[in-house]
Design a protein around this motif. Structure first.
Motif, PDB file in Angstrom:
ATOM      1  N   CYS A  25       0.783  -1.138   0.072  1.00 20.67           N
ATOM      2  CA  CYS A  25       0.205  -0.084  -0.099  1.00 20.67           C
ATOM      3  C   CYS A  25       0.923   1.206  -0.125  1.00 20.67           C
ATOM      4  O   CYS A  25       0.695   2.314  -0.811  1.00 20.67           O
ATOM      5  CB  CYS A  25      -0.938   0.058   1.095  1.00 20.67           C
ATOM      6  SG  CYS A  25      -2.442  -1.063   1.211  1.00 20.67           S
ATOM      7  N   LYS A  28       2.344   2.119  -3.301  1.00 17.76           N
ATOM      8  CA  LYS A  28       1.277   2.444  -4.199  1.00 17.76           C
ATOM      9  C   LYS A  28       0.543   3.916  -3.575  1.00 17.76           C
ATOM     10  O   LYS A  28      -0.333   4.458  -4.365  1.00 17.76           O
ATOM     11  CB  LYS A  28       0.119   1.568  -4.232  1.00 17.76           C
ATOM     12  CG  LYS A  28       0.594   0.293  -5.090  1.00 17.76           C
ATOM     13  CD  LYS A  28       0.982   0.601  -6.398  1.00 17.76           C
ATOM     14  CE  LYS A  28       1.414  -0.742  -7.106  1.00 17.76           C
ATOM     15  NZ  LYS A  28       1.990  -0.499  -8.489  1.00 17.76           N
ATOM     16  N   LEU A  30      -1.088   4.445  -0.996  1.00 16.33           N
ATOM     17  CA  LEU A  30      -2.356   4.258  -0.330  1.00 16.33           C
ATOM     18  C   LEU A  30      -2.212   4.081   1.191  1.00 16.33           C
ATOM     19  O   LEU A  30      -1.109   4.011   1.712  1.00 16.33           O
ATOM     20  CB  LEU A  30      -2.853   2.810  -0.988  1.00 16.33           C
ATOM     21  CG  LEU A  30      -3.288   2.940  -2.338  1.00 16.33           C
ATOM     22  CD1 LEU A  30      -3.595   1.444  -2.801  1.00 16.33           C
ATOM     23  CD2 LEU A  30      -4.319   3.722  -2.598  1.00 16.33           C
TER      24      LEU A  30
END
Length: 221
Positions: A25, A28, A30
């Motif tokens: 995450c 990315k 996120l």
């Protein structure tokens, strides 16, 4: 043993696997969040430095778990499905007294949730209990209800995501596939833009239209 418990155990993730997800995450851009169901899980997630915690509807009235979560000083996102208004108020008062930072999610905990039980108009009443209110959707509709919730002022939207709604499992029919999830986010951003700030004003693009039409009206009169 119940079938859904067998299914949960089959897909249960180890701490190492959670760590891998958290790292993915981060790569990315996120935020990695997770829903702990016990204090040991809270402590393990703190080892991953999660920025916030999601609290399941079933634990809205679980004060020992909530007290442990408050000690982490992380923001909390609490689903309110299955709870009465009195239970929601009690938990909001508890968290407010503990000086916790938190938001509520209106939801119906049926999978999938029938339209006649979703009751989106409850969002405005829930805001009278606590100002930060979002919507957690478990309905079979891919977009309509969540988009309506956004238009009604939900501050956050939660939807389950799946690679294929035809897959086995109780969540699949209440989830959306990646393409629709992306479309939902893009449409919600347009809804936010269209809602504006609620302050009446005139716009530069309107001025030449107003000038032309009003001159015409004056001439015809």
């Amino acid at each position: 043993k119940l079938i859904f418990l067998d299914l949960l155990e089959k897909f249960e993730l180890s701490f190492v696997e959670h760590k891998g997800l958290a790292e993915y995450c981060k790569s990315k851009g996120l935020l990695y969040l997770c829903t702990p169901w016990d204090t040991e899980s809270v402590d393990n997630l703190m080892r991953l430095n999660v920025p916030a915690f999601k609290v399941a509807s079933a634990d809205l009235t679980n004060l020992p778990l909530l007290k442990h979560l408050v000690k982490t000083e992380r923001p909390l996102i609490l689903s309110t499905g299955m709870s009465s208004e009195a239970e929601i108020i009690s938990t909001v008062n508890f968290l407010s007294n503990e000086k916790a930072r938190f938001a509520l999610l209106h939801c119906n905990s049926t999978y999938p949730a029938p339209f006649h039980d979703i009751n989106l108009n409850w969002l405005s009443a829930l805001k009278n209990i606590h100002p930060l209110v979002g919507y957690s959707g478990h309905e079979s509709s891919l977009l309509k209800v969540c988009l309506t919730a956004a238009a009604l002022g939900a501050t956050s939207i939660e939807r389950h995501i799946t690679l294929d709604r035809a897959m086995y499992g109780s969540d699949q029919s209440a989830s959306v596939e990646p393409l629709y999830f992306k479309k939902m986010i893009a449409t919600i951003r347009k809804i936010e833009e269209a809602l504006g700030d609620g302050i009446k004003r005139t716009y530069d693009a309107e001025k030449p239209i107003a000038k032309k039409l009003r001159e015409h009206l004056e001439w015809t009169c």
